[in-house]
Design an enzyme around this catalytic site. Structure first.
Site, PDB file in Angstrom:
ATOM      1  N   ASP A  85       4.032  -6.376   3.731  1.00  0.00           N
ATOM      2  CA  ASP A  85       3.576  -5.392   4.712  1.00  0.00           C
ATOM      3  C   ASP A  85       3.901  -5.892   6.122  1.00  0.00           C
ATOM      4  O   ASP A  85       3.250  -5.514   7.078  1.00  0.00           O
ATOM      5  CB  ASP A  85       2.052  -5.175   4.533  1.00  0.00           C
ATOM      6  CG  ASP A  85       1.568  -3.874   5.126  1.00  0.00           C
ATOM      7  OD1 ASP A  85       2.409  -3.045   5.535  1.00  0.00           O
ATOM      8  OD2 ASP A  85       0.343  -3.685   5.201  1.00  0.00           O
TER       9      ASP A  85
ATOM     10  N   ASP B  68      -0.245   4.347   0.996  1.00  0.00           N
ATOM     11  CA  ASP B  68      -0.587   5.369   1.998  1.00  0.00           C
ATOM     12  C   ASP B  68       0.156   5.150   3.304  1.00  0.00           C
ATOM     13  O   ASP B  68       0.662   4.059   3.579  1.00  0.00           O
ATOM     14  CB  ASP B  68      -2.103   5.378   2.270  1.00  0.00           C
ATOM     15  CG  ASP B  68      -2.599   4.097   2.923  1.00  0.00           C
ATOM     16  OD1 ASP B  68      -2.193   3.000   2.481  1.00  0.00           O
ATOM     17  OD2 ASP B  68      -3.377   4.180   3.895  1.00  0.00           O
TER      18      ASP B  68
ATOM     19  N   HIS C  95       0.827  -1.220   0.000  1.00  0.00           N
ATOM     20  CA  HIS C  95       0.000   0.000   0.000  1.00  0.00           C
ATOM     21  C   HIS C  95       0.852   1.256   0.000  1.00  0.00           C
ATOM     22  O   HIS C  95       1.907   1.296   0.633  1.00  0.00           O
ATOM     23  CB  HIS C  95      -1.011  -0.015   1.147  1.00  0.00           C
ATOM     24  CG  HIS C  95      -0.448  -0.026   2.540  1.00  0.00           C
ATOM     25  ND1 HIS C  95      -0.220   1.119   3.264  1.00  0.00           N
ATOM     26  CD2 HIS C  95      -0.083  -1.052   3.360  1.00  0.00           C
ATOM     27  CE1 HIS C  95       0.244   0.803   4.461  1.00  0.00           C
ATOM     28  NE2 HIS C  95       0.346  -0.507   4.549  1.00  0.00           N
TER      29      HIS C  95
ATOM     30  N   ASP D 186       6.118   1.679   6.505  1.00  0.00           N
ATOM     31  CA  ASP D 186       4.801   1.053   6.360  1.00  0.00           C
ATOM     32  C   ASP D 186       3.971   1.914   5.422  1.00  0.00           C
ATOM     33  O   ASP D 186       3.405   2.907   5.847  1.00  0.00           O
ATOM     34  CB  ASP D 186       4.154   0.936   7.743  1.00  0.00           C
ATOM     35  CG  ASP D 186       2.802   0.264   7.690  1.00  0.00           C
ATOM     36  OD1 ASP D 186       2.421  -0.235   6.626  1.00  0.00           O
ATOM     37  OD2 ASP D 186       2.111   0.268   8.727  1.00  0.00           O
TER      38      ASP D 186
ATOM     39  N   GLU E 112      -4.955   1.668   2.752  1.00  0.00           N
ATOM     40  CA  GLU E 112      -4.943   0.476   3.602  1.00  0.00           C
ATOM     41  C   GLU E 112      -5.087   0.867   5.065  1.00  0.00           C
ATOM     42  O   GLU E 112      -5.783   0.200   5.836  1.00  0.00           O
ATOM     43  CB  GLU E 112      -3.644  -0.312   3.400  1.00  0.00           C
ATOM     44  CG  GLU E 112      -3.656  -1.709   4.014  1.00  0.00           C
ATOM     45  CD  GLU E 112      -3.105  -1.790   5.426  1.00  0.00           C
ATOM     46  OE1 GLU E 112      -3.210  -2.847   6.048  1.00  0.00           O
ATOM     47  OE2 GLU E 112      -2.578  -0.772   5.947  1.00  0.00           O
ATOM     48  N   GLU E 113      -4.426   1.949   5.455  1.00  0.00           N
ATOM     49  CA  GLU E 113      -4.385   2.345   6.873  1.00  0.00           C
ATOM     50  C   GLU E 113      -5.749   2.785   7.404  1.00  0.00           C
ATOM     51  O   GLU E 113      -5.952   2.867   8.601  1.00  0.00           O
ATOM     52  CB  GLU E 113      -3.364   3.472   7.088  1.00  0.00           C
ATOM     53  CG  GLU E 113      -1.926   3.095   6.741  1.00  0.00           C
ATOM     54  CD  GLU E 113      -1.310   2.082   7.715  1.00  0.00           C
ATOM     55  OE1 GLU E 113      -1.990   1.678   8.675  1.00  0.00           O
ATOM     56  OE2 GLU E 113      -0.146   1.716   7.484  1.00  0.00           O
TER      57      GLU E 113
ATOM     58  N   HIS F 198       4.134   3.580  12.274  1.00  0.00           N
ATOM     59  CA  HIS F 198       3.173   4.630  12.613  1.00  0.00           C
ATOM     60  C   HIS F 198       3.755   5.633  13.608  1.00  0.00           C
ATOM     61  O   HIS F 198       3.029   6.439  14.161  1.00  0.00           O
ATOM     62  CB  HIS F 198       1.854   4.075  13.184  1.00  0.00           C
ATOM     63  CG  HIS F 198       1.138   3.146  12.243  1.00  0.00           C
ATOM     64  ND1 HIS F 198      -0.164   2.763  12.422  1.00  0.00           N
ATOM     65  CD2 HIS F 198       1.545   2.524  11.107  1.00  0.00           C
ATOM     66  CE1 HIS F 198      -0.520   1.944  11.440  1.00  0.00           C
ATOM     67  NE2 HIS F 198       0.503   1.776  10.631  1.00  0.00           N
TER      68      HIS F 198
HETATM   69 ZN   LIG Z   1       0.971  -1.466   6.338  1.00  0.00          ZN
END
Ligand SMILES: [Zn+2]
Length: 424
Positions: free
Chosen positions: A203, A85, A83, A146, A180-181, A386
């Protein structure tokens, strides 16, 4: 052969993270933020440059590309997916990636905020990275490993395969998704157009790790209906829905079955939102477990608590609504054991031990698995995701590239010439 390859995953990665692709949970558009398309467009262009002619971004910001088979065998079509994002939790604007060459175990103070320090005492994985080159952010943003690490690894593996036609493989599909997030990564994916038999998301974290299990997830919404009168004349009549809600929350299990007290393979009941007035009140819950009947048990327990409480208040009533969110991908993957088996073998051939993990959450892979595309999750090397302390090892990323190359080879090797082997 792999040793002579000049890996470019880290170089690609450091460019991609500088493009802000944060998704937005409150947006109703697809993609949730238009800026995600900037990276998607760039990726489609880069894949084209590599020589993948059909690479393109669609109107929703998804990137699709195909590397044609160079084998005479009938081989299942394998997709690699990640992903673009980054998480809404921490800013992804103005990311300044820093390459720390030859990490020797020291604490790393990030230059733009000296309070942001990567310490071995916080991240035991750093112990395994002595001598590696690490990439971090600068202290004020997340890094975006990520999942831009997954993106860079897939693009680099694609480049490697195109440059090395002597490596035999079947048709390979590449898919990059937005959002995705915020749980919308598969909303607009066109499974038919993609045309893959099996997929792998890139991921995951620790090198060598392979995830074939996620939570199964339901949402429960309870609506409590009280009885409303003028409060001055409510004696014997008024039933306050807020007080019933409070009593229900107070009776939830505390020392077990909650996110605060569970880990590993245990599930939980988790209230996430209360909204109401004296007349009526709504409570939202997340229900999680690794097995579907574990969800049913927890929902029955919750319903029983609600029933017992509401019964004490004559005139009050409630409704109880269960919504399926996603299911453990293992339910699907167990039917196609070679998908995980070949991934284990590819990790081993890259010189790594396999670390099997279960995800206490969902992934694009769990949704894809139930959309007919069985899809476990492979490592990228990302850590502390994150957060401003996010980090990744260049060497781990390269091992992930190597794993993809081995994996497509293994699918080719194991396929019989001339026969269809996509569904065993
Ligand atoms: Zn991820």
């Amino acid at each position: 052969m792999m040793e002579q390859y000049n890996y470019t995953a880290a170089e690609r990665f450091m460019r991609y993270v500088q493009i802000d692709t944060q998704s937005d949970p409150l947006s109703n558009t697809h993609p949730t933020t238009e800026k995600q398309k900037e990276l998607s467009k760039l990726l489609a262009g880069e894949l084209k440059q590599i020589g993948i002619e059909d690479a393109h971004m669609d109107e929703w910001g998804y990137v699709y590309a195909t590397i044609s088979s160079n084998s005479n065998k009938q081989i299942p079509i394998i997709c690699f997916c990640s992903h673009v994002d980054t998480a809404p939790d921490t800013s992804g604007a103005g990311v300044k990636p820093i390459l720390h060459k030859n990490y020797l175990g020291e604490d790393i103070v990030l230059p733009d905020d000296e309070n942001i320090v990567l310490r071995k005492s916080d991240f035991s994985y750093l112990d395994k990275l002595t001598g590696h080159d690490l990439i971090t952010a600068s202290g004020t943003t997340l890094l975006g490993a990520d999942d831009k690490a997954g993106v860079a690894i897939i693009v680099d593996a694609a480049n490697y395969l195109v440059q090395h036609p002597e490596i035999k493989h079947g048709t390979i599909k590449i898919l990059f998704t937005p959002d995705e997030e915020v749980g919308k990564g598969t909303d607009k994916v066109d499974i038919k157009k993609l045309g893959a038999d099996f997929a792998y998301t890139l991921d995951g974290g620790e090198r060598g790790s392979l995830e074939d299990e996620t939570f199964s997830a339901d949402a429960v919404q309870i609506n409590i209906h009280g009885v409303i009168t003028h409060p001055g004349y409510g004696k014997g009549k008024l039933v306050n829905a807020l007080k019933i809600a409070g009593e229900i929350l107070a009776q939830l299990p505390k020392s077990e079955l909650s996110p605060e007290t569970t880990d590993g393979k245990e599930g939980f009941i988790h209230p996430t939102r209360v909204e109401g007035i004296a007349e009526k009140c709504m409570i939202d819950f997340l229900i999680r477990d690794f097995v579907t009947n574990g969800l049913t048990t927890k929902e029955a327990l919750l319903k029983n608590i609600v029933e017992l409480v509401v019964k004490k208040y004559p005139g009050a009533s409630f409704d109880f609504k269960v919504t399926e969110q996603y299911r453990n991908m293992k339910e699907v993957l167990d039917q196609y054991s070679q998908v995980v088996q070949y991934a284990k073998e590819a990790i081993n051939r890259s010189g790594l031990d396999v670390v099997m993990e279960s995800i206490r959450g969902g992934t694009d892979g769990s949704r894809l698995s139930f959309m007919g595309l069985p899809c476990p999750n492979l490592f990228t090397g990302m850590h502390a995701i994150h957060s401003k302390k996010e980090f990744i090892s260049v060497q781990d990323m390269n091992k992930a590239v190597e794993t993809i190359v081995h994996l497509v080879r293994i699918w080719e090797e194991k396929s019989n010439s001339g026969s269809t082997t996509s569904i065993p």
